[in-house]
Design a protein around this motif. Sequence first.
Motif, PDB file in Angstrom:
ATOM      1  N   ARG A  52       0.851  -1.050  -0.015  1.00  9.44           N
ATOM      2  CA  ARG A  52      -0.010  -0.037   0.022  1.00  9.44           C
ATOM      3  C   ARG A  52       0.942   1.227   0.150  1.00  9.44           C
ATOM      4  NH1 ARG A  52      -3.173   0.757   4.609  1.00  9.44           N
ATOM      5  NH2 ARG A  52      -1.683  -0.440   5.800  1.00  9.44           N
ATOM      6  N   LEU A  53       0.405   2.261  -0.648  1.00 12.00           N
ATOM      7  CA  LEU A  53       0.850   3.656  -0.620  1.00 12.00           C
ATOM      8  C   LEU A  53       0.488   4.349   0.508  1.00 12.00           C
ATOM      9  CD1 LEU A  53       2.373   5.935  -2.395  1.00 12.00           C
ATOM     10  CD2 LEU A  53       0.220   6.601  -3.017  1.00 12.00           C
ATOM     11  N   VAL A  54       1.566   4.514   1.438  1.00 13.62           N
ATOM     12  CA  VAL A  54       1.268   5.062   2.606  1.00 13.62           C
ATOM     13  C   VAL A  54       1.731   6.637   3.185  1.00 13.62           C
ATOM     14  CG1 VAL A  54       1.142   2.847   3.877  1.00 13.62           C
ATOM     15  CG2 VAL A  54       3.389   3.969   3.919  1.00 13.62           C
ATOM     16  N   GLY A  55       2.507   7.092   1.875  1.00 16.66           N
ATOM     17  CA  GLY A  55       3.036   8.413   2.089  1.00 16.66           C
ATOM     18  C   GLY A  55       3.584   8.811   0.747  1.00 16.66           C
ATOM     19  N   PHE A  56       3.520  10.303   0.482  1.00 13.69           N
ATOM     20  CA  PHE A  56       4.317  10.739  -0.654  1.00 13.69           C
ATOM     21  C   PHE A  56       4.919  12.319  -0.388  1.00 13.69           C
ATOM     22  CE2 PHE A  56      -0.389  11.597  -1.686  1.00 13.69           C
ATOM     23  CZ  PHE A  56      -0.076  13.094  -1.707  1.00 13.69           C
ATOM     24  N   THR A  69      22.235  31.187  -6.862  1.00 14.63           N
ATOM     25  CA  THR A  69      22.112  31.087  -5.690  1.00 14.63           C
ATOM     26  C   THR A  69      20.559  30.969  -5.312  1.00 14.63           C
ATOM     27  OG1 THR A  69      21.967  33.421  -5.595  1.00 14.63           O
ATOM     28  CG2 THR A  69      24.112  32.240  -4.917  1.00 14.63           C
ATOM     29  N   GLN A  70      19.716  31.267  -6.585  1.00 15.71           N
ATOM     30  CA  GLN A  70      18.389  31.207  -6.529  1.00 15.71           C
ATOM     31  C   GLN A  70      17.805  29.754  -6.937  1.00 15.71           C
ATOM     32  OE1 GLN A  70      16.534  33.806  -5.492  1.00 15.71           O
ATOM     33  NE2 GLN A  70      18.530  34.490  -4.853  1.00 15.71           N
ATOM     34  N   GLN A  71      18.878  28.720  -7.333  1.00 14.35           N
ATOM     35  CA  GLN A  71      18.305  27.447  -7.635  1.00 14.35           C
ATOM     36  C   GLN A  71      17.656  26.687  -6.189  1.00 14.35           C
ATOM     37  OE1 GLN A  71      21.028  26.098 -11.463  1.00 14.35           O
ATOM     38  NE2 GLN A  71      21.335  25.050  -9.401  1.00 14.35           N
ATOM     39  N   HIS A  72      16.467  26.209  -6.451  1.00 11.84           N
ATOM     40  CA  HIS A  72      16.170  25.664  -5.020  1.00 11.84           C
ATOM     41  C   HIS A  72      14.879  24.770  -5.563  1.00 11.84           C
ATOM     42  CE1 HIS A  72      13.028  28.941  -5.653  1.00 11.84           C
ATOM     43  NE2 HIS A  72      12.221  28.353  -4.887  1.00 11.84           N
ATOM     44  N   GLY A  73      14.490  24.012  -4.252  1.00  5.87           N
ATOM     45  CA  GLY A  73      13.262  22.829  -4.469  1.00  5.87           C
ATOM     46  C   GLY A  73      12.300  23.673  -3.652  1.00  5.87           C
ATOM     47  N   HIS A  74      10.867  23.004  -3.977  1.00  2.00           N
ATOM     48  CA  HIS A  74       9.990  23.554  -3.174  1.00  2.00           C
ATOM     49  C   HIS A  74       8.865  22.423  -3.032  1.00  2.00           C
ATOM     50  CE1 HIS A  74       6.478  25.870  -1.924  1.00  2.00           C
ATOM     51  NE2 HIS A  74       5.884  25.161  -2.668  1.00  2.00           N
ATOM     52  N   VAL A  75       8.905  22.124  -1.583  1.00  4.22           N
ATOM     53  CA  VAL A  75       7.727  20.847  -1.335  1.00  4.22           C
ATOM     54  C   VAL A  75       6.333  21.408  -1.748  1.00  4.22           C
ATOM     55  CG1 VAL A  75       7.115  19.443   0.231  1.00  4.22           C
ATOM     56  CG2 VAL A  75       9.429  20.280   0.274  1.00  4.22           C
ATOM     57  N   CYS A  76       5.759  20.658  -2.502  1.00  6.16           N
ATOM     58  CA  CYS A  76       4.483  21.162  -3.133  1.00  6.16           C
ATOM     59  C   CYS A  76       3.424  20.318  -2.207  1.00  6.16           C
ATOM     60  CB  CYS A  76       4.093  20.734  -4.567  1.00  6.16           C
ATOM     61  SG  CYS A  76       5.224  21.881  -5.549  1.00  6.16           S
ATOM     62  N   ALA A  77       3.695  19.070  -1.836  1.00  3.83           N
ATOM     63  CA  ALA A  77       2.809  18.252  -1.175  1.00  3.83           C
ATOM     64  C   ALA A  77       3.400  17.196  -0.387  1.00  3.83           C
ATOM     65  CB  ALA A  77       1.881  17.673  -2.024  1.00  3.83           C
ATOM     66  N   LEU A  78       3.204  16.892   0.789  1.00  2.00           N
ATOM     67  CA  LEU A  78       3.649  15.861   1.485  1.00  2.00           C
ATOM     68  C   LEU A  78       2.741  15.217   2.558  1.00  2.00           C
ATOM     69  CD1 LEU A  78       6.199  14.228   2.816  1.00  2.00           C
ATOM     70  CD2 LEU A  78       6.494  16.134   4.599  1.00  2.00           C
ATOM     71  N   LEU A  93      11.006  10.838   3.980  1.00  2.57           N
ATOM     72  CA  LEU A  93      10.517  11.946   2.582  1.00  2.57           C
ATOM     73  C   LEU A  93      11.377  12.954   2.612  1.00  2.57           C
ATOM     74  CD1 LEU A  93       6.937  10.749   2.487  1.00  2.57           C
ATOM     75  CD2 LEU A  93       8.381   9.816   0.829  1.00  2.57           C
ATOM     76  N   MET A  94      11.324  13.797   3.263  1.00  2.00           N
ATOM     77  CA  MET A  94      11.735  15.180   3.194  1.00  2.00           C
ATOM     78  C   MET A  94      13.300  15.029   3.167  1.00  2.00           C
ATOM     79  SD  MET A  94       9.329  17.429   3.491  1.00  2.00           S
ATOM     80  CE  MET A  94      10.410  18.804   3.796  1.00  2.00           C
ATOM     81  N   ASN A  95      14.054  14.146   3.798  1.00  2.00           N
ATOM     82  CA  ASN A  95      15.516  13.766   3.629  1.00  2.00           C
ATOM     83  C   ASN A  95      15.734  13.468   2.145  1.00  2.00           C
ATOM     84  OD1 ASN A  95      16.166  14.908   6.236  1.00  2.00           O
ATOM     85  ND2 ASN A  95      16.075  12.839   7.229  1.00  2.00           N
ATOM     86  N   TYR A  96      15.082  12.578   1.734  1.00  2.00           N
ATOM     87  CA  TYR A  96      15.133  12.173   0.353  1.00  2.00           C
ATOM     88  C   TYR A  96      15.084  13.264  -0.514  1.00  2.00           C
ATOM     89  CZ  TYR A  96      14.018  10.001  -4.223  1.00  2.00           C
ATOM     90  OH  TYR A  96      13.913  10.024  -5.576  1.00  2.00           O
ATOM     91  N   PHE A  97      14.186  14.222  -0.421  1.00  2.00           N
ATOM     92  CA  PHE A  97      13.800  15.233  -1.167  1.00  2.00           C
ATOM     93  C   PHE A  97      15.118  16.023  -1.329  1.00  2.00           C
ATOM     94  CE2 PHE A  97      11.885  19.271  -2.067  1.00  2.00           C
ATOM     95  CZ  PHE A  97      11.318  19.168  -3.280  1.00  2.00           C
ATOM     96  N   ALA A  98      15.729  16.334  -0.006  1.00  2.00           N
ATOM     97  CA  ALA A  98      16.620  17.319   0.225  1.00  2.00           C
ATOM     98  C   ALA A  98      17.938  16.767  -0.460  1.00  2.00           C
ATOM     99  CB  ALA A  98      17.157  17.598   1.605  1.00  2.00           C
ATOM    100  N   GLN A  99      18.109  15.421  -0.463  1.00  2.00           N
ATOM    101  CA  GLN A  99      19.363  14.704  -0.930  1.00  2.00           C
ATOM    102  C   GLN A  99      19.279  14.843  -2.586  1.00  2.00           C
ATOM    103  OE1 GLN A  99      19.173  10.780   0.422  1.00  2.00           O
ATOM    104  NE2 GLN A  99      20.130  11.276   2.273  1.00  2.00           N
ATOM    105  N   MET A 100      18.058  14.694  -3.240  1.00  2.00           N
ATOM    106  CA  MET A 100      17.727  14.899  -4.591  1.00  2.00           C
ATOM    107  C   MET A 100      18.158  16.219  -5.118  1.00  2.00           C
ATOM    108  SD  MET A 100      17.032  12.047  -6.022  1.00  2.00           S
ATOM    109  CE  MET A 100      18.251  11.219  -4.802  1.00  2.00           C
ATOM    110  N   LEU A 101      17.932  17.215  -4.178  1.00  2.00           N
ATOM    111  CA  LEU A 101      18.107  18.668  -4.730  1.00  2.00           C
ATOM    112  C   LEU A 101      19.628  19.019  -4.344  1.00  2.00           C
ATOM    113  CD1 LEU A 101      14.911  20.153  -3.036  1.00  2.00           C
ATOM    114  CD2 LEU A 101      15.420  20.268  -5.360  1.00  2.00           C
ATOM    115  N   ASP A 102      20.368  18.285  -3.542  1.00  2.00           N
ATOM    116  CA  ASP A 102      21.795  18.609  -3.176  1.00  2.00           C
ATOM    117  C   ASP A 102      22.432  18.116  -4.431  1.00  2.00           C
ATOM    118  OD1 ASP A 102      22.689  19.764  -0.987  1.00  2.00           O
ATOM    119  OD2 ASP A 102      22.361  18.020   0.325  1.00  2.00           O
ATOM    120  N   VAL A 103      21.888  16.956  -5.140  1.00  2.00           N
ATOM    121  CA  VAL A 103      22.502  16.498  -6.372  1.00  2.00           C
ATOM    122  C   VAL A 103      22.506  17.589  -7.551  1.00  2.00           C
ATOM    123  CG1 VAL A 103      22.269  14.799  -8.013  1.00  2.00           C
ATOM    124  CG2 VAL A 103      22.292  14.335  -5.872  1.00  2.00           C
TER     125      VAL A 103
END
Length: 183
Positions: A52-56, A69-78, A93-103
């Motif tokens: 089952r999908l339990v989070g996204f 310096t303006q490159q950034h990510g925005h969390v739209c839905a969690l 999920l939030m740490n995964y998101f931050a790691q993807m943006l670090d890349v």
Amino acid sequence: MSCLREMRLDDLFTFNPLVFDPFTEVYRIGFFMRHIAQWPELAAASIAPDGRLVGFIFGKFLDGVKDNTQQHGHVCALTVLSDYRRLGIASLLMNYFAQMLDVKSSWYVDLYLRCSNSAAYNLYCALGYEMRRVLLDYYPGDPEENAYDMRMPLSIDVNKLSLALASREPVRLPLEDDSDDDY
């Protein structure tokens, strides 16, 4: 226990229990399809052992217009299914998101949340986010509700320049023609 993977289009057929949670902002199906298509690495699913999908999390990457310096990510839905809250899935999920943006060499991650959602506010503060300002009447409804604009610098921003212009003064955002709500 759960595992993370990229969201797939067929997940959109099983995510109603998550989307209709009272703490989750509801968007049109096109919003989710756009994010999966445009930023697949920033749309992740948490899957329970029974499948089952339990989070996204859904987010987007914004290139710097003037400089990097303006490159950034925005969390739209969690969101996390109520039975799976307080197990660390949102943090995962939030740490995964931050790691993807670090890349992507992003400078920071930002997000908006309802001022009344103290559990989410405490979670984000524990993860290193700082409240920048209050957005007046950001969430429609009766009554309208304000939002916190929060931001967390990423590893490239060692001097935390992305927090330098933080203002605790409440503001009203102008209406944007390219809002995610239109999708």
